[in-house]
Design a protein around this motif. Structure first.
Motif, PDB file in Angstrom:
ATOM      1  N   THR A  31       0.819  -1.212   0.000  1.00 40.88           N
ATOM      2  CA  THR A  31       0.000   0.000   0.000  1.00 40.88           C
ATOM      3  C   THR A  31       0.854   1.263   0.000  1.00 40.88           C
ATOM      4  OG1 THR A  31      -0.146  -0.006   2.409  1.00 40.88           O
ATOM      5  CG2 THR A  31      -1.885  -1.153   1.192  1.00 40.88           C
ATOM      6  N   SER A  32       2.111   1.132  -0.321  1.00 39.08           N
ATOM      7  CA  SER A  32       3.025   2.277  -0.314  1.00 39.08           C
ATOM      8  C   SER A  32       3.549   2.586  -1.706  1.00 39.08           C
ATOM      9  CB  SER A  32       4.217   2.004   0.605  1.00 39.08           C
ATOM     10  OG  SER A  32       3.805   1.830   1.943  1.00 39.08           O
ATOM     11  N   VAL A  33       3.628   3.868  -1.988  1.00 38.32           N
ATOM     12  CA  VAL A  33       4.373   4.323  -3.156  1.00 38.32           C
ATOM     13  C   VAL A  33       5.853   4.123  -2.846  1.00 38.32           C
ATOM     14  CG1 VAL A  33       5.044   6.347  -4.498  1.00 38.32           C
ATOM     15  CG2 VAL A  33       2.643   6.013  -3.833  1.00 38.32           C
ATOM     16  N   MET A  34       6.595   3.602  -3.804  1.00 41.75           N
ATOM     17  CA  MET A  34       8.019   3.365  -3.617  1.00 41.75           C
ATOM     18  C   MET A  34       8.807   4.215  -4.603  1.00 41.75           C
ATOM     19  SD  MET A  34       7.974   1.237  -1.166  1.00 41.75           S
ATOM     20  CE  MET A  34       9.730   0.899  -1.110  1.00 41.75           C
ATOM     21  N   GLY A  35       9.871   4.817  -4.113  1.00 39.57           N
ATOM     22  CA  GLY A  35      10.678   5.667  -4.960  1.00 39.57           C
ATOM     23  C   GLY A  35      12.163   5.395  -4.811  1.00 39.57           C
ATOM     24  N   GLU A  46      18.188  13.846  -5.492  1.00 38.53           N
ATOM     25  CA  GLU A  46      17.320  14.042  -6.632  1.00 38.53           C
ATOM     26  C   GLU A  46      16.501  12.808  -6.947  1.00 38.53           C
ATOM     27  OE1 GLU A  46      19.525  14.882 -10.192  1.00 38.53           O
ATOM     28  OE2 GLU A  46      20.466  12.909 -10.249  1.00 38.53           O
ATOM     29  N   PHE A  47      15.366  13.053  -7.529  1.00 39.18           N
ATOM     30  CA  PHE A  47      14.434  11.998  -7.913  1.00 39.18           C
ATOM     31  C   PHE A  47      15.009  11.176  -9.062  1.00 39.18           C
ATOM     32  CE2 PHE A  47      10.633   9.871  -8.963  1.00 39.18           C
ATOM     33  CZ  PHE A  47      10.392  10.019 -10.332  1.00 39.18           C
ATOM     34  N   VAL A  48      14.815   9.855  -8.982  1.00 38.25           N
ATOM     35  CA  VAL A  48      15.230   8.964 -10.058  1.00 38.25           C
ATOM     36  C   VAL A  48      14.001   8.287 -10.685  1.00 38.25           C
ATOM     37  CG1 VAL A  48      16.519   6.875 -10.656  1.00 38.25           C
ATOM     38  CG2 VAL A  48      17.482   8.523  -9.022  1.00 38.25           C
ATOM     39  N   ALA A  49      13.217   7.588  -9.847  1.00 41.01           N
ATOM     40  CA  ALA A  49      12.060   6.846 -10.373  1.00 41.01           C
ATOM     41  C   ALA A  49      11.107   6.544  -9.232  1.00 41.01           C
ATOM     42  CB  ALA A  49      12.503   5.549 -11.040  1.00 41.01           C
ATOM     43  N   ALA A  61      12.862  10.276 -13.895  1.00 40.36           N
ATOM     44  CA  ALA A  61      13.550  11.532 -14.206  1.00 40.36           C
ATOM     45  C   ALA A  61      13.995  11.478 -15.662  1.00 40.36           C
ATOM     46  CB  ALA A  61      14.754  11.702 -13.291  1.00 40.36           C
ATOM     47  N   ASP A  62      14.024  12.622 -16.308  1.00 45.73           N
ATOM     48  CA  ASP A  62      14.419  12.669 -17.717  1.00 45.73           C
ATOM     49  C   ASP A  62      15.818  12.104 -17.917  1.00 45.73           C
ATOM     50  OD1 ASP A  62      12.750  15.830 -18.498  1.00 45.73           O
ATOM     51  OD2 ASP A  62      12.006  13.760 -18.441  1.00 45.73           O
ATOM     52  N   SER A  63      16.677  12.287 -16.935  1.00 45.25           N
ATOM     53  CA  SER A  63      18.070  11.866 -17.069  1.00 45.25           C
ATOM     54  C   SER A  63      18.244  10.354 -17.111  1.00 45.25           C
ATOM     55  CB  SER A  63      18.898  12.445 -15.919  1.00 45.25           C
ATOM     56  OG  SER A  63      18.390  12.000 -14.675  1.00 45.25           O
ATOM     57  N   VAL A  64      17.242   9.599 -16.666  1.00 48.39           N
ATOM     58  CA  VAL A  64      17.374   8.143 -16.640  1.00 48.39           C
ATOM     59  C   VAL A  64      16.340   7.452 -17.529  1.00 48.39           C
ATOM     60  CG1 VAL A  64      18.261   8.280 -14.297  1.00 48.39           C
ATOM     61  CG2 VAL A  64      15.845   7.716 -14.656  1.00 48.39           C
ATOM     62  N   GLN A 106       3.699  14.481  -9.411  1.00 42.87           N
ATOM     63  CA  GLN A 106       4.527  15.602  -8.974  1.00 42.87           C
ATOM     64  C   GLN A 106       4.992  15.406  -7.539  1.00 42.87           C
ATOM     65  OE1 GLN A 106       2.601  19.427  -9.161  1.00 42.87           O
ATOM     66  NE2 GLN A 106       4.511  20.557  -8.916  1.00 42.87           N
ATOM     67  N   ALA A 107       4.071  14.996  -6.677  1.00 41.71           N
ATOM     68  CA  ALA A 107       4.424  14.785  -5.268  1.00 41.71           C
ATOM     69  C   ALA A 107       5.409  13.633  -5.114  1.00 41.71           C
ATOM     70  CB  ALA A 107       3.164  14.507  -4.460  1.00 41.71           C
ATOM     71  N   MET A 108       5.254  12.613  -5.923  1.00 41.49           N
ATOM     72  CA  MET A 108       6.128  11.444  -5.820  1.00 41.49           C
ATOM     73  C   MET A 108       7.570  11.763  -6.158  1.00 41.49           C
ATOM     74  SD  MET A 108       3.649   8.578  -7.528  1.00 41.49           S
ATOM     75  CE  MET A 108       1.921   8.536  -7.060  1.00 41.49           C
ATOM     76  N   GLY A 109       7.810  12.882  -6.804  1.00 40.01           N
ATOM     77  CA  GLY A 109       9.163  13.273  -7.164  1.00 40.01           C
ATOM     78  C   GLY A 109       9.856  14.149  -6.135  1.00 40.01           C
ATOM     79  N   VAL A 110       9.192  14.401  -5.017  1.00 38.77           N
ATOM     80  CA  VAL A 110       9.740  15.314  -4.003  1.00 38.77           C
ATOM     81  C   VAL A 110      10.248  14.513  -2.817  1.00 38.77           C
ATOM     82  CG1 VAL A 110       9.245  17.237  -2.471  1.00 38.77           C
ATOM     83  CG2 VAL A 110       8.137  17.100  -4.723  1.00 38.77           C
ATOM     84  N   PRO A 111      11.538  14.525  -2.546  1.00 38.97           N
ATOM     85  CA  PRO A 111      12.084  13.722  -1.443  1.00 38.97           C
ATOM     86  C   PRO A 111      11.431  14.032  -0.093  1.00 38.97           C
ATOM     87  CG  PRO A 111      13.860  14.593  -2.798  1.00 38.97           C
ATOM     88  CD  PRO A 111      12.610  15.244  -3.273  1.00 38.97           C
ATOM     89  N   ASP A 112      11.153  15.283   0.184  1.00 38.61           N
ATOM     90  CA  ASP A 112      10.626  15.676   1.496  1.00 38.61           C
ATOM     91  C   ASP A 112       9.265  15.059   1.803  1.00 38.61           C
ATOM     92  OD1 ASP A 112      11.959  19.083   1.512  1.00 38.61           O
ATOM     93  OD2 ASP A 112      12.876  17.136   1.909  1.00 38.61           O
ATOM     94  N   TYR A 113       8.567  14.584   0.793  1.00 40.24           N
ATOM     95  CA  TYR A 113       7.224  14.040   0.999  1.00 40.24           C
ATOM     96  C   TYR A 113       7.228  12.569   1.431  1.00 40.24           C
ATOM     97  CZ  TYR A 113       5.303  18.232  -1.269  1.00 40.24           C
ATOM     98  OH  TYR A 113       4.965  19.513  -1.596  1.00 40.24           O
ATOM     99  N   TYR A 114       8.386  11.940   1.379  1.00 39.34           N
ATOM    100  CA  TYR A 114       8.451  10.523   1.733  1.00 39.34           C
ATOM    101  C   TYR A 114       8.724  10.361   3.233  1.00 39.34           C
ATOM    102  CZ  TYR A 114       8.409   9.086  -3.137  1.00 39.34           C
ATOM    103  OH  TYR A 114       8.038   8.854  -4.448  1.00 39.34           O
TER     104      TYR A 114
END
Length: 127
Positions: A31-35, A46-49, A61-64, A106-114
């Motif tokens: 039941t968790s989003v994983m990043g 920085e966000f990867v996936a 992320a565009d870079s990967v 958008q939220a899933m890409g923000v480290p502070d939200y995890y």
């Protein structure tokens, strides 16, 4: 409480591949989003996936994009990051993160939200 443990990091030549794993404790994995995030020396995390909890939708992320693939196995409480065509600029400590409440890409890409983080695994790509 969720505990996350990453593995699979190491030293690889440019153009090579690695697969990172992150195993979670507890019953909330499915039941968790994983990043996956990464942090290179002297740079911000920085966000990867990321992969959602229900449909398994993925964001990169565009870079990967086109080189990395995130996947999850809820039966094993594990999320993976397959990394192909690695570049020296991919060198970083890679962290796994989990959260139950994120609802937008958008939220899933923000480290502070995890809410939960692993201790990280080092990936070094030599040129």
């Amino acid at each position: 409480q969720v505990q996350l443990v990453e593995s699979g990091g190491g030293l690889v030549q440019a153009g090579g591949s690695l697969r990172l794993s992150c195993t979670a404790s507890g019953r909330t994995f499915s039941t968790s989003v994983m990043g996956w995030f990464r942090q290179a020396p002297g740079k911000e995390r920085e966000f990867v996936a990321t992969i959602t909890k229900s449909r398994g939708s993925t964001y990169y992320a565009d870079s990967v994009k086109g080189r990395f693939t995130i996947s999850r196995d809820n039966a094993k409480n594990t999320v993976y990051l397959q990394m192909n065509s690695l570049k020296p600029e991919d060198t970083a400590v890679y962290y796994c993160a989990a959260d139950k409440d994120l609802a937008t890409a958008q939220a899933m890409g923000v480290p502070d939200y995890y809410d939960y983080w692993g201790k990280g695994t080092l990936v070094t790509v030599s040129s």
